[in-house]
Design an enzyme around this catalytic site. Structure first.
Site, PDB file in Angstrom:
ATOM      1  N   ASP A   3       0.832  -1.211   0.000  1.00 40.56           N
ATOM      2  CA  ASP A   3       0.000   0.000   0.000  1.00 40.56           C
ATOM      3  C   ASP A   3       0.866   1.260   0.000  1.00 40.56           C
ATOM      4  OD1 ASP A   3      -2.398   1.364  -0.033  1.00 40.56           O
ATOM      5  OD2 ASP A   3      -2.649   1.325   2.149  1.00 40.56           O
ATOM      6  N   HIS A  53       1.951   3.316  -9.095  1.00 39.41           N
ATOM      7  CA  HIS A  53       1.762   1.894  -9.353  1.00 39.41           C
ATOM      8  C   HIS A  53       2.932   1.344 -10.174  1.00 39.41           C
ATOM      9  CE1 HIS A  53      -2.074   2.213  -7.492  1.00 39.41           C
ATOM     10  NE2 HIS A  53      -2.647   2.893  -8.472  1.00 39.41           N
ATOM     11  N   SER A  96      -7.483  -5.773  -4.965  1.00 43.21           N
ATOM     12  CA  SER A  96      -8.494  -6.381  -4.090  1.00 43.21           C
ATOM     13  C   SER A  96      -9.863  -6.402  -4.769  1.00 43.21           C
ATOM     14  CB  SER A  96      -8.587  -5.608  -2.767  1.00 43.21           C
ATOM     15  OG  SER A  96      -9.322  -4.417  -2.932  1.00 43.21           O
ATOM     16  N   LEU A 147      11.099 -20.172  -5.176  1.00 41.33           N
ATOM     17  CA  LEU A 147      10.141 -19.340  -4.420  1.00 41.33           C
ATOM     18  C   LEU A 147       8.773 -19.452  -5.087  1.00 41.33           C
ATOM     19  CD1 LEU A 147       9.773 -16.714  -2.373  1.00 41.33           C
ATOM     20  CD2 LEU A 147       9.749 -15.482  -4.518  1.00 41.33           C
ATOM     21  N   ARG A 150       2.322  -4.780   6.125  1.00 41.88           N
ATOM     22  CA  ARG A 150       1.547  -3.796   5.364  1.00 41.88           C
ATOM     23  C   ARG A 150       2.328  -2.502   5.344  1.00 41.88           C
ATOM     24  NH1 ARG A 150      -4.724  -2.515   4.599  1.00 41.88           N
ATOM     25  NH2 ARG A 150      -4.478  -0.669   3.290  1.00 41.88           N
ATOM     26  N   ARG A 171      -4.704  -1.988   8.991  1.00 43.33           N
ATOM     27  CA  ARG A 171      -5.900  -2.816   8.768  1.00 43.33           C
ATOM     28  C   ARG A 171      -5.581  -3.903   7.745  1.00 43.33           C
ATOM     29  NH1 ARG A 171      -8.049   2.506   6.988  1.00 43.33           N
ATOM     30  NH2 ARG A 171      -7.511   2.779   4.794  1.00 43.33           N
ATOM     31  N   SER A 174      -7.849  -4.913   5.263  1.00 44.52           N
ATOM     32  CA  SER A 174      -8.491  -4.611   3.973  1.00 44.52           C
ATOM     33  C   SER A 174      -8.889  -5.881   3.210  1.00 44.52           C
ATOM     34  CB  SER A 174      -7.589  -3.720   3.112  1.00 44.52           C
ATOM     35  OG  SER A 174      -7.352  -2.486   3.754  1.00 44.52           O
TER      36      SER A 174
HETATM   37  C1  IPE Z   1      -5.316  -2.808  -0.059  1.00 43.89           C
HETATM   38  O1  IPE Z   1      -5.028  -1.468  -0.219  1.00 43.89           O
HETATM   39  C2  IPE Z   1      -5.339  -3.503  -1.383  1.00 43.89           C
HETATM   40  C3  IPE Z   1      -4.064  -3.658  -2.074  1.00 43.89           C
HETATM   41  C4  IPE Z   1      -2.909  -3.258  -1.638  1.00 43.89           C
HETATM   42  C5  IPE Z   1      -4.132  -4.313  -3.350  1.00 43.89           C
HETATM   43  P1  IPE Z   1      -6.181  -0.369  -0.345  1.00 43.89           P
HETATM   44  O2  IPE Z   1      -5.490   0.938  -0.525  1.00 43.89           O
HETATM   45  O3  IPE Z   1      -7.149  -0.764  -1.400  1.00 43.89           O
HETATM   46  O4  IPE Z   1      -6.881  -0.483   1.069  1.00 43.89           O
HETATM   47  P2  IPE Z   1      -7.819   0.552   1.825  1.00 43.89           P
HETATM   48  O5  IPE Z   1      -8.821   1.069   0.830  1.00 43.89           O
HETATM   49  O6  IPE Z   1      -6.939   1.665   2.325  1.00 43.89           O
HETATM   50  O7  IPE Z   1      -8.411  -0.224   2.952  1.00 43.89           O
HETATM   51  C1  IPE Z   2      -1.776   0.176  -3.321  1.00 41.09           C
HETATM   52  O1  IPE Z   2      -1.511   1.533  -3.347  1.00 41.09           O
HETATM   53  C2  IPE Z   2      -1.931  -0.402  -4.700  1.00 41.09           C
HETATM   54  C3  IPE Z   2      -3.255  -0.888  -5.006  1.00 41.09           C
HETATM   55  C4  IPE Z   2      -4.287  -0.887  -4.225  1.00 41.09           C
HETATM   56  C5  IPE Z   2      -3.419  -1.444  -6.339  1.00 41.09           C
HETATM   57  P1  IPE Z   2      -2.684   2.598  -3.305  1.00 41.09           P
HETATM   58  O2  IPE Z   2      -3.096   2.912  -4.710  1.00 41.09           O
HETATM   59  O3  IPE Z   2      -3.787   2.143  -2.427  1.00 41.09           O
HETATM   60  O4  IPE Z   2      -1.941   3.833  -2.676  1.00 41.09           O
HETATM   61  P2  IPE Z   2      -2.529   4.878  -1.639  1.00 41.09           P
HETATM   62  O5  IPE Z   2      -3.044   4.103  -0.471  1.00 41.09           O
HETATM   63  O6  IPE Z   2      -3.623   5.628  -2.337  1.00 41.09           O
HETATM   64  O7  IPE Z   2      -1.361   5.739  -1.297  1.00 41.09           O
HETATM   65 MG    MG Z   3      -4.153   2.372  -0.465  1.00 38.78          MG
END
Ligand code: IPE
Ligand code: IPE
Ligand code: MG
Length: 246
Positions: A23, A40, A68, A134, A187, A193, A195
């Site tokens: 994240d 990304h 997700s 792996l 995380r 959390r 998620s």
């Molecule tokens: C969790 O991150 C999902 C992935 C890293 C793929 P999110 O950014 O989607 O989670 P929330 O929305 O903060 O809970």
């Molecule tokens: C996680 O990073 C990647 C995915 C959920 C695909 P985010 O896109 O959720 O990044 P933030 O949480 O907005 O910084």
């Molecule tokens: Mg996020």
């Protein structure tokens, strides 16, 4: 070898299975006044770095949360950008992963993703199925609740009678049936959390939350998490110093 050195060695053994919620990509990009997509993109490089770092540390299973079941709620241009990025990453890195000895497995609902992507995942799994260094589990269109429901449906479809549906039996139908439960959950991104990641499998996993944004993650951050893991006292509900403890 004395009993104490066996314990010391055991304590320093790497976690067999590391699971990561990657994240913070969006915030990494925002800090640089870039569109989220670039976060990304940088996140893909961090995945490749982390795979190598896991191999270097003899970690056997790495499970990464890439998309997700709830991420469909994002703006459609971000979702399509992510899908394109994943396709590009598979075609760019699959050969490299294969030569590194990585077995790719994809967990998640493959029925509701684009045909092209489904084919890419199927191809990645087939090409790397023989590898043993792996196992990389990519959680894509994955949700922990989805996993429990799909496993229950499969068990019912297989004709498992209700009285035979034990925890071990249901585990055989879960998406990570080929892997031990994660030892270490990491995380990044500062949120504390799950998620809807691996709900069933993390019953006794050690949790490490880091403020590091995912694109900045690498060997050093992995080592910090492993150090924290080594400092934990895993009791699995038992008592560590009981006279008959193993
Ligand atoms: C969790 O991150 C999902 C992935 C890293 C793929 P999110 O950014 O989607 O989670 P929330 O929305 O903060 O809970
Ligand atoms: C996680 O990073 C990647 C995915 C959920 C695909 P985010 O896109 O959720 O990044 P933030 O949480 O907005 O910084
Ligand atoms: Mg996020």
């Amino acid at each position: 070898m004395s009993a104490s050195s066996v314990v010391a060695q055991d304590r320093l053994a790497p976690p067999r299975h590391v699971a990561i919620v990657m994240d913070g990509n969006g915030r990494w990009a925002k800090k640089r006044f870039l569109p989220r997509f670039f976060g990304h993109k940088a996140g893909v490089d961090a995945v490749v770095r982390t795979i190598q770092a896991c191999i270097d540390r003899d970690i056997e299973f790495l499970t990464v949360f890439a998309f997700s079941s709830e991420n469909w709620k994002r703006p459609s241009d971000e979702v399509s950008g992510l899908m394109g990025l994943v396709l590009a990453a598979v075609s760019r890195y699959l050969g490299k992963l294969d030569s590194m000895g990585v077995r790719v497995r994809v967990i998640g609902d493959r029925d509701s993703i684009a045909e092209k992507l489904r084919q890419a995942w199927d191809g990645a799994e087939a090409r790397t199925a023989h590898n043993t260094k792996l196992t990389l589990n990519v959680a894509f269109n994955y949700g922990g609740r989805w996993d429990i429901v799909q496993a229950s449906r499969k068990a019912i479809a297989a004709g498992v009678p209700a009285h035979e549906l034990t925890e071990d039996k249901l585990s055989e139908f879960m998406a990570l049936a080929h892997a031990p439960d994660p030892d270490l959950f990491i995380r990044t991104g500062g949120e504390v959390r799950i998620s809807n990641f691996l709900l069933w499998q993390v019953a006794y996993t050690e949790f490490v939350f880091s403020d590091c944004l995912w694109p900045e993650f690498g060997a050093q951050q992995l080592d910090a998490a492993i150090d924290a893991f080594h400092g934990r006292d895993r009791r699995f509900g038992g008592v560590k110093d009981a006279p008959n403890a193993a």
